[in-house]
Scaffold this motif. Structure first.
Motif, PDB file in Angstrom:
ATOM      1  N   VAL A 189      -1.809 -10.913 -63.310  1.00  0.00           N
ATOM      2  CA  VAL A 189      -2.139 -10.609 -64.701  1.00  0.00           C
ATOM      3  C   VAL A 189      -0.901 -10.846 -65.560  1.00  0.00           C
ATOM      4  O   VAL A 189       0.197 -10.408 -65.198  1.00  0.00           O
ATOM      5  CB  VAL A 189      -2.603  -9.142 -64.847  1.00  0.00           C
ATOM      6  CG1 VAL A 189      -2.794  -8.770 -66.319  1.00  0.00           C
ATOM      7  CG2 VAL A 189      -3.887  -8.895 -64.059  1.00  0.00           C
ATOM      8  N   ILE A 190      -1.094 -11.538 -66.680  1.00  0.00           N
ATOM      9  CA  ILE A 190       0.015 -11.766 -67.607  1.00  0.00           C
ATOM     10  C   ILE A 190      -0.355 -11.229 -68.983  1.00  0.00           C
ATOM     11  O   ILE A 190      -1.306 -11.688 -69.616  1.00  0.00           O
ATOM     12  CB  ILE A 190       0.386 -13.262 -67.691  1.00  0.00           C
ATOM     13  CG1 ILE A 190       0.797 -13.770 -66.299  1.00  0.00           C
ATOM     14  CG2 ILE A 190       1.519 -13.474 -68.689  1.00  0.00           C
ATOM     15  CD1 ILE A 190       1.184 -15.239 -66.268  1.00  0.00           C
ATOM     16  N   ASN A 191       0.406 -10.240 -69.413  1.00  0.00           N
ATOM     17  CA  ASN A 191       0.215  -9.565 -70.693  1.00  0.00           C
ATOM     18  C   ASN A 191       1.280 -10.080 -71.660  1.00  0.00           C
ATOM     19  O   ASN A 191       2.454  -9.756 -71.539  1.00  0.00           O
ATOM     20  CB  ASN A 191       0.343  -8.045 -70.461  1.00  0.00           C
ATOM     21  CG  ASN A 191       0.640  -7.274 -71.744  1.00  0.00           C
ATOM     22  OD1 ASN A 191       0.211  -7.658 -72.816  1.00  0.00           O
ATOM     23  ND2 ASN A 191       1.391  -6.182 -71.607  1.00  0.00           N
ATOM     24  N   ARG A 258      -0.079  -8.153 -59.291  1.00  0.00           N
ATOM     25  CA  ARG A 258       1.222  -8.498 -59.867  1.00  0.00           C
ATOM     26  C   ARG A 258       1.053  -8.729 -61.367  1.00  0.00           C
ATOM     27  O   ARG A 258       0.271  -9.581 -61.788  1.00  0.00           O
ATOM     28  CB  ARG A 258       1.786  -9.736 -59.182  1.00  0.00           C
ATOM     29  CG  ARG A 258       2.033  -9.502 -57.687  1.00  0.00           C
ATOM     30  CD  ARG A 258       2.253 -10.799 -56.939  1.00  0.00           C
ATOM     31  NE  ARG A 258       1.040 -11.612 -56.861  1.00  0.00           N
ATOM     32  CZ  ARG A 258       0.083 -11.430 -55.945  1.00  0.00           C
ATOM     33  NH1 ARG A 258       0.193 -10.458 -55.056  1.00  0.00           N
ATOM     34  NH2 ARG A 258      -0.982 -12.212 -55.917  1.00  0.00           N
ATOM     35  N   VAL A 259       1.806  -7.968 -62.158  1.00  0.00           N
ATOM     36  CA  VAL A 259       1.668  -8.004 -63.616  1.00  0.00           C
ATOM     37  C   VAL A 259       2.984  -8.434 -64.253  1.00  0.00           C
ATOM     38  O   VAL A 259       4.045  -7.886 -63.941  1.00  0.00           O
ATOM     39  CB  VAL A 259       1.243  -6.636 -64.181  1.00  0.00           C
ATOM     40  CG1 VAL A 259       1.075  -6.708 -65.696  1.00  0.00           C
ATOM     41  CG2 VAL A 259      -0.051  -6.150 -63.522  1.00  0.00           C
ATOM     42  N   LEU A 260       2.883  -9.405 -65.143  1.00  0.00           N
ATOM     43  CA  LEU A 260       4.024  -9.828 -65.949  1.00  0.00           C
ATOM     44  C   LEU A 260       3.750  -9.457 -67.398  1.00  0.00           C
ATOM     45  O   LEU A 260       2.684  -9.767 -67.937  1.00  0.00           O
ATOM     46  CB  LEU A 260       4.231 -11.347 -65.853  1.00  0.00           C
ATOM     47  CG  LEU A 260       5.207 -11.973 -66.864  1.00  0.00           C
ATOM     48  CD1 LEU A 260       6.638 -11.515 -66.583  1.00  0.00           C
ATOM     49  CD2 LEU A 260       5.121 -13.493 -66.850  1.00  0.00           C
ATOM     50  N   THR A 261       4.702  -8.777 -68.034  1.00  0.00           N
ATOM     51  CA  THR A 261       4.633  -8.546 -69.469  1.00  0.00           C
ATOM     52  C   THR A 261       5.730  -9.367 -70.127  1.00  0.00           C
ATOM     53  O   THR A 261       6.899  -9.267 -69.757  1.00  0.00           O
ATOM     54  CB  THR A 261       4.814  -7.055 -69.818  1.00  0.00           C
ATOM     55  OG1 THR A 261       3.676  -6.317 -69.341  1.00  0.00           O
ATOM     56  CG2 THR A 261       4.923  -6.854 -71.321  1.00  0.00           C
ATOM     57  N   VAL A 262       5.311 -10.205 -71.085  1.00  0.00           N
ATOM     58  CA  VAL A 262       6.256 -11.010 -71.863  1.00  0.00           C
ATOM     59  C   VAL A 262       6.197 -10.519 -73.302  1.00  0.00           C
ATOM     60  O   VAL A 262       5.111 -10.259 -73.829  1.00  0.00           O
ATOM     61  CB  VAL A 262       5.882 -12.518 -71.823  1.00  0.00           C
ATOM     62  CG1 VAL A 262       6.990 -13.353 -72.455  1.00  0.00           C
ATOM     63  CG2 VAL A 262       5.607 -12.976 -70.409  1.00  0.00           C
TER      64      VAL A 262
END
Length: 319
Positions: A189-191, A258-262
């Motif tokens: 997941v990419i937030n 797996r989560v990425l926050t940009v």
């Protein structure tokens, strides 16, 4: 004989008009003649869980290069319109736009083409009430947009595809985190610049006394600077926004997701502190702050694309 001559003379002005019209049309370019019967324009549908998918069978309509227009039915029976950037990969990435945006938002388009270039199929679509999709626009609508995203993932799962990642910008970032907290079928997941504190940002749109006004009238109309009605905020939609708990949602995301926050360091819409709050609560989380980037990543889209691709390459093929 005289009758015939008189009759012909009455036709001459009409003939001149027809010839003149044809000359104008030829100069402008005549539209192509469509020889397809109505049956050839009919769409082919298939069930996908709670969704029905419609694939446009008319070649050349809203389709060029590797893009294919796909229509998916949500559980409310509304048609969600999207574009598939097809690379024939089994894995597919779903892109989710933000508040009052669409699949044509420049960030969504650039991410989709970047994924396509790297051999990864991508699907960008309009949430219900936005863009080409059916339904009424709602101010809050977080839970319904999660349902829309679920209809999309179900469709591609039924097509024997693997939805390897979901990416959302701004409000779409909230949607993908909420999705991961409720459905545990997507593990990357990419937030991008999602909001953590849901009570912030409302006063800027609706004014300081928004709660009193919505309680009194049941709604607040939001107008542009020129007086045009942009959208209506009902009391129900406002309360749904305020009651959406991103802290609780973050805690419910699975450890193996797996989560990425940009986030941009100078985001003028959602402060970078919100990204730091996500980093504190989501179990398997990575935080990337892009220095100098604003909410739309103007002048920083290449860096955003690079960060997203690096994260996907490192996580999509993991078990």
């Amino acid at each position: 004989m005289y009758k015939i001559i008189n009759y012909v003379q009455t036709l001459i002005p009409h003939i001149i008009i027809i010839i003149t019209t044809l000359r104008i049309l030829l100069k402008q370019g005549l539209p192509p003649i469509n020889n397809h019967s109505d049956s050839q324009h009919k769409q082919k549908t298939m069930a996908a869980g709670d969704s029905t998918t419609t694939i446009d069978q008319n070649p050349g309509v809203e389709q060029h290069e590797q893009k294919k227009r796909i229509v998916i039915q949500n559980k409310c029976g509304e048609k969600l319109v999207g574009l598939l950037h097809e690379t024939r990969s089994k894995e597919i990435v779903i892109l989710c736009h933000g508040f009052r945006d669409s699949k044509e938002y420049s960030m969504m388009v650039e991410l989709a083409f970047a994924l396509e270039k790297h051999g990864i199929s991508a699907f960008r679509f309009d949430f219900s009430g936005n863009g080409e999709s059916e339904g009424l626009f709602q101010f809050g609508n977080y839970s319904k947009e999660v349902d829309d995203l679920h209809a999309v993932t179900q469709h591609f799962t039924a097509e024997n595809r693997v939805v390897s990642a979901i990416i959302g910008h701004s409000k779409g970032g909230n949607v993908v985190v909420l999705y991961a907290s409720l459905h545990h079928d997507v593990h990357t997941v990419i937030n991008v610049s999602g909001r953590y504190k849901m009570d912030r940002g409302i006063e800027e749109r609706l004014g300081k006394d928004y709660m009193e006004r919505v309680k009194k009238d049941g709604f607040i109309d939001v107008h542009s600077k020129t007086g045009e009605l942009l959208f209506r905020v009902t009391e129900e939609s406002l309360m749904e926004r305020l009651n959406t708990n991103m802290h609780e949602a973050g805690l419910k995301v699975d450890q193996d997701c797996r989560v990425l926050t940009v986030h941009g360091s100078v985001d003028e819409v959602i402060p970078v502190e919100d990204a730091m709050e996500f980093d504190k609560i989501i179990p398997n989380h990575e935080l990337r702050i892009i220095e100098g980037a604003d909410h739309g990543y103007n002048n920083h889209k290449d860096e955003l694309v690079s960060v997203v691709l690096d994260f996907l390459k490192g996580n999509m093929h993991r078990a």
